[in-house]
Design an enzyme around this catalytic site. Structure first.
Site, short mmCIF file in Angstrom:
data_model
loop_
_atom_site.label_atom_id
_atom_site.label_comp_id
_atom_site.label_asym_id
_atom_site.label_seq_id
_atom_site.Cartn_x
_atom_site.Cartn_y
_atom_site.Cartn_z
N SER A 194 55.77 -8.33 59.26
CA SER A 194 56.27 -9.71 59.40
C SER A 194 55.89 -10.41 60.69
O SER A 194 56.14 -11.61 60.83
CB SER A 194 57.80 -9.73 59.24
OG SER A 194 58.15 -9.65 57.88
N LYS A 214 54.03 -13.71 60.59
CA LYS A 214 54.68 -15.02 60.47
C LYS A 214 54.46 -15.87 61.71
O LYS A 214 54.56 -17.11 61.65
CB LYS A 214 56.18 -14.84 60.22
CG LYS A 214 56.52 -14.27 58.83
CD LYS A 214 58.03 -14.20 58.64
CE LYS A 214 58.42 -13.75 57.23
NZ LYS A 214 58.22 -12.32 57.01
N SER A 258 63.16 -13.91 59.44
CA SER A 258 62.01 -13.31 58.75
C SER A 258 62.01 -13.70 57.28
O SER A 258 61.90 -12.86 56.39
CB SER A 258 62.01 -11.78 58.90
OG SER A 258 60.71 -11.26 58.67
#
Length: 524
Positions: free
Chosen positions: A185, A188, A360
């Site tokens: 993640s 991102k 997230s």
């Protein structure tokens, strides 16, 4: 060689060996002290500074006391005072300085003590000139503090790291930082930067209702996964009002309802398949297709969020007094130039980017990736977003060599990002040349307080309140990238990435310890 010469030679050799041993012992002690200082928390350092300062002041006071009341008889003290009074270059009663008569010179101990208590640092090698500018860490100091932690057995066989001084852009730690690895993640960060650069932080995503001929309305998805049930209810009321206000044949209050998802192309299902971490990637959904009241995190999802949104819209339109004759079960395409009856605009892109990073949020991240593609005229698909994000980052001057953005969320194991790209992204967000990227910083979870770091970092000594970072976790993959202000007040950006871990909790704790040590370390 005579016995006396041999004896002297042995004595000399022993003295040389003893001296060398003493020097090495002293060096080892210095290294231990330095490591202890760098590993200490800011509170411990302040205590040591105060202790050292107090000791210095105490020494000065003690010397003065001994001088004034030393082991002399009264006659000797009287003679010393008389001799001092007769001196023409000043006495204890009139501390003059080189600044002129009557100007009082500071006590000799004042200058060394005050900086230790937080006074203005001196300019010197590696420090920018200017009042109050803290020094950057040294390469050796940072290596001493972090490299031993990189050897933690909980970390997997693939370990990369990058630490950069935000003010100068200088790389302070490089552990295979150019190697593209699975970011999870932390990708991102790239997704958010690309979208903010392409659309701007004030951009809002529209969900519209248009008239598609007599007696038909179409709900057109614009790519806002955060559309809530309450917002959909208002959109239905506004649509009903527009239909009723139209009157006559064209303003019928008996309609059929269709929905349009043509904004996106390519497969809607992520390569991971059906998953509670992500709904089908479609431009029309309500509350990310969640079937419960949750706002973030894993949750059961609608099998197909778009027709579910159309049905929910129909229910609200009926409640608002419009008779719905039919609700489409398959998507349609709204006519070009169709009359708009009502529209809902999302929160600004800055807020969406913050939410994607803090929690997230995979659905928002995929939407941001597609907004980047749409802004740059690319297909709003997984492949189109991959190319659009790469080009947008390259346009910002970021190092994208070897990077791959198979998705916007980081759920794909085909993603590849080097640690150096993550620190470059963060450094650019910190700098003043791209203020549109600031939401990347404000969206970072705060250790021990918000988002995905809320349950980590139990106290300040372990980084609580000091570390701001994006987490990344897949089975066997653990990453962490963010910012800290170190013990000297210098802002640093970092990325720690590891692959092949077998202990998820242990790997996460090891990454947290790296970030905490960076925050608590002046590393001089």
């Amino acid at each position: 060689m005579c016995a006396c010469e041999r004896g002297w030679s042995e004595v000399r050799d022993r003295a040389v060996r003893a001296t060398a041993a003493t020097v090495e012992t002293a060096r080892a002690a210095v290294r231990r002290t330095r490591r202890r200082w760098r590993a200490a928390t800011p509170q411990q350092r302040q205590t040591w500074r105060l202790t050292a300062g107090s000791a210095a002041v105490g020494l000065v006071v003690a010397i003065a006391a001994v001088t004034a009341a030393g082991p002399w008889d009264s006659g000797q003290r009287t003679a010393e005072r008389a001799r001092a009074a007769d001196r023409e270059d000043g006495s204890g009663a009139d501390h003059t300085s080189d600044k002129g008569p009557g100007m009082v010179a500071p006590a000799p101990s004042a200058h060394p003590v005050l900086p230790a208590l937080g006074g203005e640092p001196k300019a010197g090698p590696g420090r920018e000139r200017g009042a109050g500018v803290p020094p950057p860490p040294t390469l050796e100091g940072l290596a001493d503090a972090l490299e031993p932690l990189m050897e933690d057995a909980a970390l997997g066989p693939v370990r990369t790291a990058s630490v950069v001084d935000a003010a100068s852009g200088r790389q302070l730690l490089d552990v295979d930082s150019g190697r593209p690895v699975t970011p999870a993640s932390t990708i991102k960060l790239a997704t958010a930067v690309a979208a903010l650069s392409a659309r701007g932080p004030e951009y809002r995503i529209e969900t519209r209702v248009v008239r598609a001929g007599e007696g038909k309305v179409i709900l057109v998805g614009g790519g806002d996964p955060t559309l809530s049930a309450e917002q959909l209810d208002k959109l239905a009321r506004d649509t009903a009002r527009a239909l009723k206000d139209g009157g006559g044949e064209g303003g019928a209050v008996e309609v059929s309802v269709g929905y349009d998802t043509s904004l996106y192309s390519g497969p809607a299902r992520h390569s991971i398949g059906v998953n509670e971490n992500l709904a089908l990637v479609t431009p029309l959904m309500v509350n990310e297709g969640r079937l419960d009241e949750s706002r973030h995190g894993p949750a059961p999802r609608a099998v197909d969020p778009a027709p579910a949104a159309a049905r929910a819209f129909t229910q609200r339109l009926t409640k608002a007094g419009v008779k719905v004759t039919r609700t489409a079960t398959r998507p349609a395409t709204a006519p070009k130039g169709a009359e708009e009856l009502a529209a809902h605009r999302s929160a600004p892109l800055a807020a969406l980017a913050e939410q994607a990073l803090t929690h997230s949020d995979n659905d928002i991240a995929e939407a941001l990736a597609r907004q980047t593609a749409l802004a740059d005229g690319a297909p709003a698909s997984f492949e189109g977003a991959d190319e659009a994000v790469r080009k947008r980052l390259a346009k910002l001057g970021l190092p994208v060599k070897g990077a791959r953005f198979a998705d916007g969320s980081g759920l794909s194991r085909d993603d590849r990002v080097p640690a150096s790209l993550l620190t470059s992204i963060l450094a650019q967000a910190v700098g003043g040349e791209h203020p549109e990227l600031r939401p990347v910083l404000s969206g970072l979870p705060v250790a021990g307080f918000t988002g995905t770091l809320k349950s980590r970092y139990p106290d300040a000594e372990r980084g609580a309140g000091l570390v701001r970072a994006k987490t990344g976790t897949l089975t066997g993959v653990n990453t962490l990238a963010g910012t800290v202000v170190d013990a000297d007040g210098r802002q640093l950006v970092f990325a720690f990435m590891t692959t092949g871990t077998t202990d998820r909790q242990g790997a996460g704790a090891a990454l947290d310890k790296l970030a905490s040590s960076l925050a608590n370390c002046g590393c001089r």
